[in-house]
Scaffold this motif. Structure first.
Motif: not given
Length: 739
Positions: A397-402, A404-408
């Motif tokens: 899920d890239l929404r969760l990753e974004a 965490k990383e404060k960006g995509i």
């Protein structure tokens, strides 16, 4: 002798000509002829021999191309069907069945001088040392091209001419055939043992090949990726060769042909069924295409492999047509005649008593629907060969990753860890992103400016390797501005948005500096052989990570690939096309199928912003049946294919308002003129998804019906009567594959 001729230019009618005495033995139905037309001379095809002409005074045929008719009666009949079904002139359909290089006025054979050793009657005459060297080479080869002899002997043509004067050799011109695979070393292979599922599928196909009149002639071979469909194809072809017939193997695009051709050439390069395998696709040179096509027409090559136009290959008699990856929409031609090679192949096979095998892991909705209704016979291969397991698919899920990383991020933490582990173990990785270039667009964060194409309704993509902005629709190119071009802004903060394969390649270099990375997209493949060379390096283990667009997504077999990463799975999911979910499911399943084809279990990472979308979830579970059942209900609700047939009318013109008005007028004429068709649904006119392309404004009318043949006939009759502005063109697309 009077012949009816269809000319190369689309005038919508045929013309009669008289054949002079000296040409009569060369002319038959299907011959290519040059004829006078007004003050010009044009090329055409003889479509009939007639008793009397339409007019009393007929002009003479000027010349005949070739000793053999180029369009067989079967192909001529197929072209007429295409013209009728796809609503295009017969001339346009006929042009599509012959490659350009074959349609030329002069035959395109390449001649070379050959040196042939003659038999010696009175012993060897006195020779100089150099002449003796040359003679020894000629005697060993018996026949050799003059240029090859000069190179091997390190001599001059004069030395060879001296041998000719002495009666030792003959120097004569001969046709030198161009072979696109001449420099390839093909290692012969023998047939493999089949598992139970393969055996059952082959028996059913062979049974119908033996008795075509008794059963359904179209098979859907639905097998998961790696289930051994190709081996079934090879053994089915072996059977039709034993019957004295030939086979056509269609692959969806040029990228699939190197590995496919190699497998077929290796199987049929020896033994009692040894035969030439001809290749037809657009990456061949004109000369190679000419020679490959004539090998087929002369009956020397009985197996043809190629992209969509290979469906017209003059194989006679024809026993089998195989359409591999039948779901691929690259089988659909995007300019007139807008035919679908799979559908044309089925019609051709029915007319010639041949069998069709449609093979895929992810059937198109239309094909599976036909199989469910009994129109096609369904054959299932539910497991991979040699008990290899299907890869484990993990959805990220890239929404969760974004968050965490404060960006995509380009790579999620899990995907980075997975790549690191595989590289440490000496295994290979494939990464997929279906967008080339470095960034999708150039944007100004202050004023909102986006660099757009002056000719199309799309933003320009940034390509870093040549520092250019490019339109992926019309090819427009311009330089990259250093500041925002808006006069009232001029901000230097202009920046790139979105990612393409170039940027992923750059990021891989930073994250995995020791890994050998290669990118495969249409920008990276500059030369004709680049595709084959890169795949060869990958197979030999000289590349650790192969990154590419959809040209690496299907049909490739690399046992050492244990991890596949799909960088952004959403690119094809949210386009405004009712097939978006189907395309995404197919693409994910096919890409995932490249993993775990060897001894090590494969793993797939799918990165998505919509991880719970049905297409992604069903692809994760390799669940085609579940996806089909859900999708077909959605299509039934909206009367979309496969429940109804579809036709798209696209009007294009330079002026937006005039094109819109023409579309409104055409819709009115359709409503008035086609009143007898049951359940005709008319939608539009509406702006095309891409309103402006190549400086043309585009509006679409979409028609849906249960009887496309009947609609096509009425549309063809109506289009002749409709009076549209001269600067507005109508494109009729029957069974469109994409909008």
């Amino acid at each position: 002798m009077i012949v009816r001729v269809t000319l190369e230019i689309a005038v919508g009618k045929e013309f009669d000509y008289q054949v002079p005495l000296d040409l009569r033995r060369l002319v038959t139905v299907g011959s290519r002829v040059k004829v006078p037309f007004g003050p010009r001379q044009l090329m055409g095809v003889v479509t009939a021999l007639v008793e009397t002409g339409k007019v009393t005074k007929l002009r003479d045929v000027v010349s005949v191309v070739g000793k053999q008719s180029l369009v067989t009666p079967n192909i001529l009949s197929l072209a007429r069907w295409m013209a009728e079904y796809y609503c295009c002139p017969v001339e346009t359909a006929l042009k599509s069945v012959l490659p350009d290089s074959v349609r030329k006025e002069r035959e395109g054979w390449k001649e070379r001088l050959f040196v042939r050793a003659l038999s010696l009657d009175g012993g060897l005459p006195p020779l100089t040392k150099r002449q003796a060297t040359v003679w020894a080479i000629v005697e060993r080869h018996r026949e050799i091209p003059l240029q090859s002899l000069i190179r091997e002997a390190k001599t001059s043509p004069e030395t060879v001419r001296r041998l000719e004067d002495k009666g030792l050799v003959a120097i004569t011109p001969q046709v030198l055939e161009r072979d696109p695979f001449a420099n390839e070393t093909i290692v012969p292979t023998t047939k493999l043992a089949l598992n139970e599922g393969q055996e059952k599928a082959l028996d059913e196909i062979i049974g119908v090949c033996d008795r075509p009149e008794e059963g359904q002639q179209v098979f859907l071979l639905h097998g998961v990726t790696g289930s051994g469909k190709t081996e079934v194809y090879l053994q089915a072809i072996e059977h039709v060769l034993e019957q004295g017939k030939g086979a056509i193997v269609l692959v969806p695009e040029i990228s699939l042909t190197p590995q496919t051709v190699e497998r077929f050439k290796a199987r049929f390069s020896q033994g009692p069924l040894r035969t030439l395998v001809a290749v037809l696709h657009s990456h061949l040179s004109a000369g190679e295409k000419h020679d490959e096509w004539h090998k087929i027409r002369q009956g020397r090559a009985r197996i043809v492999i190629g992209a969509r136009s290979a469906v017209f290959a003059p194989v006679d008699p024809l026993g089998l047509i195989i359409v591999d990856e039948e779901h691929e929409y690259s089988y659909k031609q995007e300019e007139a005649p807008r035919y679908h090679a799979r559908d044309v192949g089925i019609v051709r096979a029915q007319r010639e008593g041949a069998v069709v095998v449609l093979g895929t892991a992810t059937p198109s909705m239309e094909t599976y629907y036909n199989a469910q209704r009994g129109k096609y016979r369904l054959l299932e291969l539910a497991s991979r060969v040699d008990t290899k397991t299907l890869p484990l698919v993990r959805v990220v899920d890239l929404r969760l990753e974004a968050r965490k990383e404060k960006g995509i991020p380009i790579f999620s933490l899990k995907l980075k860890e997975g790549i690191t582990q595989r590289l440490e173990r000496g295994e290979q990785v494939m990464l997929f992103l279906n967008r080339r270039g470095y960034a999708a667009s150039l944007q100004c964060p202050l004023c909102g400016f986006v660099a757009g194409c002056p000719h199309c309704s799309v933003s320009l993509a940034y390509h870093r390797h040549d520092a250019q902005l490019r339109c992926h629709v019309c090819g427009h190119v311009e330089g990259v501005p250093r500041v925002c071009p808006q006069p009232e802004c001029r901000s230097p903060q202009i920046r790139y948005a979105g990612i393409g394969t170039e940027r992923v390649e750059e990021t891989l270099g930073k994250l995995f500096p020791k890994a050998r990375v290669r990118r495969m997209d249409s920008d990276a493949l500059r030369r004709k052989d680049d595709y084959r060379l890169i795949l060869n390096e990958f197979r030999l283990g000289k590349i650790d990570i192969l990154l590419g667009t959809q040209m690496i997504a299907k049909g490739l077999h690399f046992p050492n690939v244990t991890l596949v990463g799909i960088v952004y799975a959403d690119l094809s999911l949210h386009i405004p096309d009712f097939r978006a979910g189907e395309r995404t499911f197919q693409l994910l399943t096919q890409v995932a199928g490249r993993a775990g084809r060897g001894d090590v279990e494969g793993e797939v990472f799918v990165q998505s912003f919509t991880p719970f979308h049905p297409a992604i979830q069903h692809a994760r579970r390799h669940d085609y049946q579940g996806f089909y059942e859900q999708e077909v209900e959605f299509r039934r609700e909206l009367s979309y294919p496969p429940l109804m047939r579809m036709c798209a009318l696209t009007l294009r013109g330079r002026h937006e308002d005039r094109t819109r008005m023409a579309a409104e007028y055409l819709k009115g004429r359709i409503e008035e003129g086609i009143t007898d068709l049951r359940e005709l649904i008319i939608a539009g006119p509406a702006e095309a998804t891409l309103l402006r392309a190549e400086s043309f404004y585009r509006f679409q009318i979409v028609l849906r019906t249960h009887s496309m043949a009947a609609l096509g006939q009425r549309l063809a009759a109506l289009m002749v009567k409709v009076d549209l502005p001269d600067d507005v063109q109508v494109i009729v697309d029957i069974d469109p594959a994409t909008f």
